[in-house]
Scaffold this active site. Structure first.
Site, mmCIF file in Angstrom:
data_model
loop_
_atom_site.group_PDB
_atom_site.id
_atom_site.type_symbol
_atom_site.label_atom_id
_atom_site.label_comp_id
_atom_site.label_asym_id
_atom_site.label_seq_id
_atom_site.Cartn_x
_atom_site.Cartn_y
_atom_site.Cartn_z
ATOM 1 N N GLY A 38 -59.819 44.303 38.732
ATOM 2 C CA GLY A 38 -60.041 45.325 37.703
ATOM 3 C C GLY A 38 -61.525 45.577 37.560
ATOM 4 C CB SER A 40 -67.663 45.437 35.532
ATOM 5 O OG SER A 40 -68.508 44.601 34.796
ATOM 6 C CB SER A 42 -60.998 45.226 33.347
ATOM 7 O OG SER A 42 -61.115 44.176 34.279
ATOM 8 N N GLY A 43 -61.633 42.502 31.591
ATOM 9 C CA GLY A 43 -61.093 41.302 30.942
ATOM 10 C C GLY A 43 -60.713 40.184 31.892
ATOM 11 C CB SER A 45 -64.407 36.332 33.244
ATOM 12 O OG SER A 45 -64.952 36.769 34.465
ATOM 13 C CB SER A 112 -61.096 42.361 44.660
ATOM 14 O OG SER A 112 -60.330 42.035 43.535
HETATM 15 N N1 LIG Z 1 -56.528 41.748 25.901
HETATM 16 C C1 LIG Z 1 -57.740 41.428 26.369
HETATM 17 N N2 LIG Z 1 -57.848 40.691 27.489
HETATM 18 C C2 LIG Z 1 -59.063 40.375 27.988
HETATM 19 N N3 LIG Z 1 -60.250 40.722 27.419
HETATM 20 C C3 LIG Z 1 -60.193 41.456 26.280
HETATM 21 C C4 LIG Z 1 -58.944 41.844 25.717
HETATM 22 N N4 LIG Z 1 -59.207 42.567 24.608
HETATM 23 C C5 LIG Z 1 -60.536 42.612 24.498
HETATM 24 N N5 LIG Z 1 -61.163 41.936 25.491
HETATM 25 C C6 LIG Z 1 -62.622 41.786 25.634
HETATM 26 O O1 LIG Z 1 -63.050 42.457 26.835
HETATM 27 C C7 LIG Z 1 -64.197 41.804 27.383
HETATM 28 C C8 LIG Z 1 -63.890 41.475 28.838
HETATM 29 O O2 LIG Z 1 -65.015 40.869 29.440
HETATM 30 P P1 LIG Z 1 -64.892 39.958 30.743
HETATM 31 O O3 LIG Z 1 -63.731 39.029 30.611
HETATM 32 O O4 LIG Z 1 -66.232 39.365 31.000
HETATM 33 O O5 LIG Z 1 -64.543 41.074 31.840
HETATM 34 P P2 LIG Z 1 -64.626 40.971 33.441
HETATM 35 O O6 LIG Z 1 -64.608 39.532 33.829
HETATM 36 O O7 LIG Z 1 -63.407 41.734 33.896
HETATM 37 O O8 LIG Z 1 -65.892 41.666 33.821
HETATM 38 C C9 LIG Z 1 -64.438 40.554 26.550
HETATM 39 O O9 LIG Z 1 -65.474 40.827 25.643
HETATM 40 C C10 LIG Z 1 -63.092 40.356 25.835
HETATM 41 O O10 LIG Z 1 -63.234 39.700 24.599
HETATM 42 MG MG LIG Z 2 -66.005 38.432 35.002
#
Ligand SMILES: Nc1ncnc2c1ncn2[C@@H]1O[C@H](COP(=O)(O)OP(=O)(O)O)[C@@H](O)[C@H]1O
Ligand SMILES: [Mg+2]
Length: 205
Positions: A38, A40, A42-43, A45, A112
Site C-alpha cells: 500500500g 506510504s 496507508s498503515g 507498519s 512494493s
Molecule cells: N485502521 C488503521 N490502520 C492502520 N493505520 C491507521 C489506521 N487508522 C489510522 N491509522 C494511522 O495511519 C498512519 C499509518 O502510518 P504507517 O503505519 O507508518 O504507514 P506505512 O507503514 O504504510 O507508511 C498511522 O499514523 C496510523 O495511526
Molecule cells: Mg512503514
C-alpha cells in the site's frame, strides 16, 4: 528450483533432514508470509506491528520485515530508483522465503508498488503460503495523515520518485485480503486479518 539466472553453475541444492513442515509443526502453526502492500502512510507498519503483537502474545512464532527497517541494514545500498526498488523487493522476498522455510509467520510491510515484483515474490512460495494484503487507503487520506511528513516534503519537490505522486502505485488485482483503514480503528483492522488467519488454520490452538 530455477537455475537459469544463478551466477555459478558449480552449485547444487543440498536437501536437509529437517524440512519446512516439521519446523512449522514444532511451532504448532502453518508457515506463511503476509505481504502488506500500500501507499506510504496507508498503515502497513502500524498494522504489522499490532498484528505481530497480537499473534506473538497468542503463541505464534512471527517476524516482521519492515520496508524502512530493512533499508537500514540488508538493503542499505539501495535507493528509490525503479531498479533499486525491484532489488529491494527481490531481497526481502528471498529473506521471507527463508523465514517461511524456518516455519515462521512472516509479516512483510513494504510499499512494493509494482505488480510484477509482488507477483515475482508470490512465485517464490507455495500457493497457500503467500497472502497478499492490500492496505487500501486512498492517497488523499495518506497525504492527510502524513505521519513522517514525507508527502509534505515530496509535494514541495524535496523527494523525488515518491510513490503515489511522481512514481506509480499499481493496485493489486486479486489480493487475498483488502483492508479499508478509513474510519476503522487499527484494532478492528488487525482483528480482520487475525480472523482470516484463524479460519484458515494458520494460528495455533
Ligand atoms: N485502521 C488503521 N490502520 C492502520 N493505520 C491507521 C489506521 N487508522 C489510522 N491509522 C494511522 O495511519 C498512519 C499509518 O502510518 P504507517 O503505519 O507508518 O504507514 P506505512 O507503514 O504504510 O507508511 C498511522 O499514523 C496510523 O495511526
Ligand atoms: Mg512503514
Amino acid at each position: 528450483m530455477d537455475l537459469t539466472d544463478i551466477a555459478s553453475s558449480d552449485i547444487s541444492w543440498h536437501t536437509m533432514h529437517v524440512d519446512k513442515l516439521s519446523r512449522a509443526k514444532q511451532k504448532n502453526q502453518k508457515a506463511a508470509v503476509l505481504w502488506l502492500t500500500g501507499l506510504s502512510a496507508s498503515g502497513k507498519s502500524t498494522i504489522a506491528s499490532m498484528l505481530e503483537r497480537r499473534l506473538h502474545s497468542n503463541g505464534s512464532h512471527t517476524y516482521v520485515l519492515d520496508g524502512d527497517n530493512v533499508r537500514f541494514g540488508l538493503n542499505r545500498d539501495l535507493g528509490f530508483s525503479d531498479r533499486d526498488r525491484v532489488e529491494n523487493i527481490r531481497r526481502v522476498a528471498e529473506v521471507a522465503r527463508l523465514m517461511v522455510d524456518a516455519g515462521l509467520l512472516v509479516i512483510v510491510s513494504f510499499i512494493s508498488p509494482f505488480r510484477v515484483d509482488r507477483d515475482a515474490a508470490r512465485e517464490l512460495f507455495d500457493e497457500t503460503e503467500f497472502i497478499e494484503v492490500f492496505v487500501e487507503t486512498p492517497i488523499a487520506e495518506c497525504v492527510r495523515r502524513d505521519p513522517k511528513g514525507l508527502y509534505a516534503r515530496a509535494l514541495r519537490g524535496e523527494i523525488k520518485n515518491f510513490t503515489g505522486l511522481d512514481s506509480p502505485y499499481e493496485v493489486p488485482e486479486s489480493p487475498e485480503i483488502r483492508l479499508d483503514t478509513v474510519g476503522h480503528s487499527v484494532e478492528k483492522t488487525v482483528e480482520r486479518v487475525e480472523v482470516w488467519l484463524k479460519e484458515r488454520g494458520f494460528l495455533n490452538d
